[in-house]
Every structure is written in structure tokens, then in C-alpha cells.
Motif scaffolding. Structure first.
Motif, PDB file in Angstrom:
ATOM      1  N   MET A  80     -71.341 -10.299  22.911  1.00  0.00           N
ATOM      2  CA  MET A  80     -72.671  -9.838  22.802  1.00  0.00           C
ATOM      3  C   MET A  80     -73.682 -10.661  22.763  1.00  0.00           C
ATOM      4  N   PRO A  81     -74.683 -10.797  23.724  1.00  0.00           N
ATOM      5  CA  PRO A  81     -75.555 -11.807  23.477  1.00  0.00           C
ATOM      6  C   PRO A  81     -76.615 -11.259  22.383  1.00  0.00           C
ATOM      7  N   ALA A  82     -77.487 -12.419  21.731  1.00  0.00           N
ATOM      8  CA  ALA A  82     -78.271 -11.923  20.843  1.00  0.00           C
ATOM      9  C   ALA A  82     -79.250 -11.006  21.148  1.00  0.00           C
ATOM     10  N   ASP A  83     -79.820 -10.905  22.495  1.00  0.00           N
ATOM     11  CA  ASP A  83     -80.812 -10.347  23.013  1.00  0.00           C
ATOM     12  C   ASP A  83     -80.301  -8.993  23.857  1.00  0.00           C
ATOM     13  N   GLY A  84     -78.945  -8.588  23.669  1.00  0.00           N
ATOM     14  CA  GLY A  84     -78.523  -7.436  24.235  1.00  0.00           C
ATOM     15  C   GLY A  84     -77.411  -7.648  25.228  1.00  0.00           C
ATOM     16  N   PRO A  85     -76.967  -6.845  26.035  1.00  0.00           N
ATOM     17  CA  PRO A  85     -75.904  -6.950  26.963  1.00  0.00           C
ATOM     18  C   PRO A  85     -76.377  -7.446  28.317  1.00  0.00           C
ATOM     19  N   CYS A  86     -75.583  -8.078  28.948  1.00  0.00           N
ATOM     20  CA  CYS A  86     -76.230  -8.299  30.442  1.00  0.00           C
ATOM     21  C   CYS A  86     -75.644  -7.112  31.319  1.00  0.00           C
ATOM     22  N   VAL A  87     -76.447  -6.576  32.105  1.00  0.00           N
ATOM     23  CA  VAL A  87     -76.007  -5.364  32.759  1.00  0.00           C
ATOM     24  C   VAL A  87     -76.643  -5.611  34.272  1.00  0.00           C
ATOM     25  N   PHE A  88     -75.423  -6.058  35.117  1.00  0.00           N
ATOM     26  CA  PHE A  88     -75.897  -6.168  36.409  1.00  0.00           C
ATOM     27  C   PHE A  88     -75.917  -4.930  37.438  1.00  0.00           C
ATOM     28  N   THR A  89     -77.065  -4.505  37.877  1.00  0.00           N
ATOM     29  CA  THR A  89     -77.272  -3.285  38.780  1.00  0.00           C
ATOM     30  C   THR A  89     -77.621  -3.733  40.194  1.00  0.00           C
ATOM     31  N   GLY A  90     -77.661  -4.823  40.410  1.00  0.00           N
ATOM     32  CA  GLY A  90     -78.037  -5.333  42.017  1.00  0.00           C
ATOM     33  C   GLY A  90     -79.237  -5.595  42.186  1.00  0.00           C
ATOM     34  N   LYS A  91     -79.915  -6.061  41.102  1.00  0.00           N
ATOM     35  CA  LYS A  91     -81.196  -6.826  41.079  1.00  0.00           C
ATOM     36  C   LYS A  91     -80.982  -8.371  41.539  1.00  0.00           C
ATOM     37  N   THR A  92     -82.113  -8.620  42.272  1.00  0.00           N
ATOM     38  CA  THR A  92     -82.387 -10.142  42.832  1.00  0.00           C
ATOM     39  C   THR A  92     -83.670 -10.660  42.621  1.00  0.00           C
ATOM     40  N   ALA A  93     -83.692 -11.875  42.013  1.00  0.00           N
ATOM     41  CA  ALA A  93     -84.874 -12.759  41.955  1.00  0.00           C
ATOM     42  C   ALA A  93     -85.061 -13.720  43.145  1.00  0.00           C
ATOM     43  N   ILE A  94     -86.190 -13.685  43.603  1.00  0.00           N
ATOM     44  CA  ILE A  94     -86.429 -14.694  44.837  1.00  0.00           C
ATOM     45  C   ILE A  94     -87.858 -15.296  44.405  1.00  0.00           C
ATOM     46  N   TYR A  95     -87.656 -16.675  44.428  1.00  0.00           N
ATOM     47  CA  TYR A  95     -88.742 -17.519  44.185  1.00  0.00           C
ATOM     48  C   TYR A  95     -89.390 -17.812  45.312  1.00  0.00           C
ATOM     49  N   PHE A  96     -90.904 -17.778  45.603  1.00  0.00           N
ATOM     50  CA  PHE A  96     -91.439 -18.223  46.932  1.00  0.00           C
ATOM     51  C   PHE A  96     -92.794 -19.162  46.586  1.00  0.00           C
ATOM     52  N   GLY A  97     -92.760 -19.893  45.499  1.00  0.00           N
ATOM     53  CA  GLY A  97     -93.680 -20.877  45.316  1.00  0.00           C
ATOM     54  C   GLY A  97     -93.378 -22.113  45.963  1.00  0.00           C
ATOM     55  N   GLU A  98     -94.355 -23.013  45.862  1.00  0.00           N
ATOM     56  CA  GLU A  98     -94.312 -24.340  46.308  1.00  0.00           C
ATOM     57  C   GLU A  98     -93.709 -25.323  45.593  1.00  0.00           C
ATOM     58  N   GLU A  99     -93.206 -25.241  44.478  1.00  0.00           N
ATOM     59  CA  GLU A  99     -92.453 -26.102  43.697  1.00  0.00           C
ATOM     60  C   GLU A  99     -90.860 -26.344  44.277  1.00  0.00           C
ATOM     61  N   ALA A 100     -90.347 -27.618  43.977  1.00  0.00           N
ATOM     62  CA  ALA A 100     -88.829 -27.705  44.392  1.00  0.00           C
ATOM     63  C   ALA A 100     -88.156 -26.531  43.905  1.00  0.00           C
ATOM     64  N   PHE A 101     -88.337 -26.129  42.424  1.00  0.00           N
ATOM     65  CA  PHE A 101     -87.381 -24.992  42.041  1.00  0.00           C
ATOM     66  C   PHE A 101     -88.326 -24.465  40.804  1.00  0.00           C
ATOM     67  N   PHE A 102     -87.817 -23.414  40.270  1.00  0.00           N
ATOM     68  CA  PHE A 102     -88.635 -22.718  39.166  1.00  0.00           C
ATOM     69  C   PHE A 102     -87.419 -22.434  38.095  1.00  0.00           C
ATOM     70  N   ASP A 103     -87.753 -22.834  36.852  1.00  0.00           N
ATOM     71  CA  ASP A 103     -86.886 -23.114  35.767  1.00  0.00           C
ATOM     72  C   ASP A 103     -87.352 -22.369  34.776  1.00  0.00           C
ATOM     73  N   ASP A 104     -86.846 -21.226  34.229  1.00  0.00           N
ATOM     74  CA  ASP A 104     -87.357 -20.405  33.144  1.00  0.00           C
ATOM     75  C   ASP A 104     -87.058 -20.848  31.800  1.00  0.00           C
ATOM     76  N   HIS A 105     -86.272 -22.017  31.715  1.00  0.00           N
ATOM     77  CA  HIS A 105     -85.916 -22.382  30.683  1.00  0.00           C
ATOM     78  C   HIS A 105     -84.821 -21.823  29.482  1.00  0.00           C
ATOM     79  N   LYS A 106     -84.433 -20.875  30.439  1.00  0.00           N
ATOM     80  CA  LYS A 106     -83.450 -19.769  29.615  1.00  0.00           C
ATOM     81  C   LYS A 106     -82.036 -19.927  30.364  1.00  0.00           C
ATOM     82  N   GLY A 107     -81.807 -20.938  31.001  1.00  0.00           N
ATOM     83  CA  GLY A 107     -80.434 -21.005  31.969  1.00  0.00           C
ATOM     84  C   GLY A 107     -80.804 -20.666  33.251  1.00  0.00           C
ATOM     85  N   HIS A 108     -81.895 -20.161  33.871  1.00  0.00           N
ATOM     86  CA  HIS A 108     -82.001 -19.398  35.156  1.00  0.00           C
ATOM     87  C   HIS A 108     -82.767 -20.522  35.929  1.00  0.00           C
ATOM     88  N   ILE A 109     -82.459 -20.975  37.131  1.00  0.00           N
ATOM     89  CA  ILE A 109     -83.167 -21.780  38.003  1.00  0.00           C
ATOM     90  C   ILE A 109     -83.173 -21.188  39.400  1.00  0.00           C
TER      91      ILE A 109
END
Length: 322
Positions: free
Chosen positions: A253-282
Motif C-alpha cells: 500500500m503506497p503511503a499516500d493511498g492505493p492506486c485505483v485505475f478507472t481509465g483516466k488519461t493525462a495528455i501533455y500539450f505544452g512546448e517542452e520536450a516532456f513534462f516531469d512531475d518529479h514523482k515518477g511520471h513523465i
């Protein structure tokens, strides 16, 4: 007579006299090369979805299926396992075990690759599984847990958690209902046995799972199932019931609670080469990334970032964050 006794009687009758309309399976039966399912197995397909997913069944997993029905899903699991006692089937109804064994005899004739000893049938119930701790890679149940009341459901989930190996998977299909089901319907023993009046809202169903300790939950499908209408049932309103296919993974169990996938998607549409939230998600530009609801909420809360979060599709097929 308790509702559990009523349930045993309902499925005793269903074992001795197959009833095609007992359940309404919402998932098409898998059509696999060299797999021929006996007609009686199809008639005894007493489930509301499917728990057989090829991506769960890699590296010769040890598989447990609770509530054997006519043996169809046991046969499908054996298709991937193909080893002696690679699949364990547990049922409390002796007549269902007998019918299942008889169906396996027919299955051996129709499927040259199949041997009955691929499946080990054990008498037992979901509340006291006759299975060793930490011994199962994939456990499954189809339209069984919906029958239980809250305390029994909690116990059944604890038993599944107990027998699974670390990172093992519990694959389930059950009806859910977002409307309130009145006490008259909930206490109707036969309707509960038929998986019609014990449905929980999906959010509550997921919470029951994560409260046991499953750190990851995947919602793999959500489909229309049945309606309870005022003409035939003790309700003042039309009750809409869906079937849901869920995979709960015995991850820490993650410290901040369970990971529940319900089919949500993130799409980055900025001008940088990538977006890094510094929490393991690029996030790469214009490349949808499946994210759990927790990560979706965190990304949506970022101010000034060019990130779109899609609504839940109630369908998750692996990959993505976490």
C-alpha cells in the motif's frame, strides 16, 4: 434458513438442472485456438463477466477459482496453465463439483490438449479457503462476492488476500448499483443468491478491496447488466445494475493511498520536450498516459501546466503510471 443456505440450494438446483437464464454474462465467451467448450458448460456459465485475461496468465501461474460453476472458466484457465493441478477450483456445493467433473470428461473428448488433472477440485467455501498462505499467483471469482453481506464479503476478501503471493492478482466480476437498494430487496434471500439485490456502489466496492490491503486496483470493464423494475420487484423506482470487471493486485500500500485505475488519461500539450512531475511520471507531448485516479488528481491540481486529464472511461488495459 440463512441467505447462505438459500444460495447453496439455488446452486444445487442449478448444478442438477442447468439454467441458461440464471445469470446474464456481459462478456463474450473467449474463442481461442483449439478450445472447444462443451455445451453444458456454456449452459452453466453462471457469471456476469469474465475473469480470464491472458496478460494475467504468464509464467505458469498457480490459479485459484472460487465458485466453480460448470467449469467453463476453469477450462479456460487450464488452457493457459496446462500443468497438473495448475488450477484449483473451490466450491461449497457438492453437486456443482460433481457436475463440473462430469463436464471435464466431455471437455477431454473435445480438447485433446486437456486433461482433468490440470484442475484440482476442492470442497470448501470462500470464507474458509482450503488453500495455503501465499501460494496463488492469480485468484478469481465471478458473480460470487455480490451474494455476501458486508462482514462475509470482508472475510472473503481477506481469504483471497491471504492465499495470494506478493504481487498476486485477484480478478473479479460482480454486479454494482449506484442507486440505493432498499432493505426489502437486500434481505430477499433468493434475489441475493441470484446476484440481484446485494450490489454495492462501485466506489464502496473498491473501498472494501483497498481496506483489505490491496495497493493497486484496475477497473477493466463496466457494462450494463440488469434492471429491477417496480412491476416485478419490491421497489418504487427502476434500479439499474451494471457489471464490473476488476483486478486487485497484492502490491504494498503506497503511503499516500492505493492506486485505483478507472481509465483516466493525462495528455501533455505544452512546448517542452516532456513534462516531469518529479514523482515518477513523465508525460511526452501529445502521447496519452494512463494514470491512476490519485495521480490524475495531483496533475489536475498543478496550476499553469498544459495538461489535460480525461474523464474515467471505466476501462483500463495496463501500462501507464505507477
Amino acid at each position: 434458513m440463512s441467505y447462505l443456505e438459500t444460495t447453496r440450494n439455488v446452486y444445487k438446483e442449478a448444478a442438477e438442472n442447468p439454467q441458461k437464464g440464471l445469470c446474464c454474462t456481459t462478456t463474450p465467451v473467449w474463442q481461442l485456438p483449439d478450445l472447444d467448450i462443451p455445451p453444458k458448460m456454456l449452459e452453466m456459465n453462471y457469471g456476469c463477466g469474465s475473469t480470464v485475461h491472458p496478460r494475467d496468465l504468464v509464467r505458469n501461474p498457480k490459479i485459484l477459482y472460487v465458485g466453480v460453476g460448470g467449469g467453463m472458466e476453469l477450462l479456460q484457465f487450464a488452457y493457459y496453465s496446462r500443468q497438473r493441478s495448475g488450477v484449483i477450483g473451490v466450491d461449497v456445493v457438492e453437486e456443482m463439483i460433481t457436475a463440473c467433473k462430469e463436464n471435464f470428461v466431455t471437455a477431454e473428448v473435445l480438447n485433446p490438449w486437456f486433461h482433468s488433472d490440470f484442475v484440482e477440485l476442492r470442497k470448501g467455501d470462500a470464507l474458509h479457503l482450503p488453500v495455503e498462505d501465499n501460494s496463488i499467483d492469480v485468484a478469481a471469482q465471478n458473480c460470487l462476492f455480490n451474494i455476501f453481506k458486508q462482514e462475509e464479503l470482508k472475510q472473503a476478501l481477506k481469504e483471497m488476500y491471504r492465499v495470494l503471493k506478493p504481487h498476486g492478482r485477484l480478478v473479479m466480476s460482480d454486479p454494482t448499483c449506484e442507486q440505493e437498494i432498499n432493505d426489502t430487496l437486500r434481505e430477499d434471500e433468493r434475489l441475493r443468491a441470484l446476484c440481484l439485490s446485494g450490489s454495492l456502489p462501485l466506489k464502496d466496492y473498491i473501498k472494501m478491496i483497498t481496506d483489505i490491503g490491496f495497493g493497486t486496483v484496475e477497473i477493466r470493464a463496466r457494462r450494463p447488466y440488469r434492471v429491477l423494475d417496480p412491476k416485478r420487484y419490491a421497489t418504487d423506482e427502476l434500479l439499474y445494475i451494471e457489471s464490473v470487471e476488476v483486478c486487485a493486485i497484492k502490491d504494498p500500500m503506497p503511503a499516500d493511498g492505493p492506486c485505483v485505475f478507472t481509465g483516466k488519461t493525462a495528455i501533455y500539450f505544452g512546448e517542452e520536450a516532456f513534462f516531469d512531475d518529479h514523482k515518477g511520471h513523465i508525460l511526452m507531448p501529445d502521447q496519452p498516459l494512463a494514470v491512476c485516479d490519485k495521480t490524475a488528481g495531483n496533475l489536475a491540481a498543478l496550476v499553469g501546466q498544459d495538461i489535460f486529464i480525461s474523464p474515467s472511461t471505466w476501462f483500463y488495459d495496463g501500462g501507464g503510471c505507477c
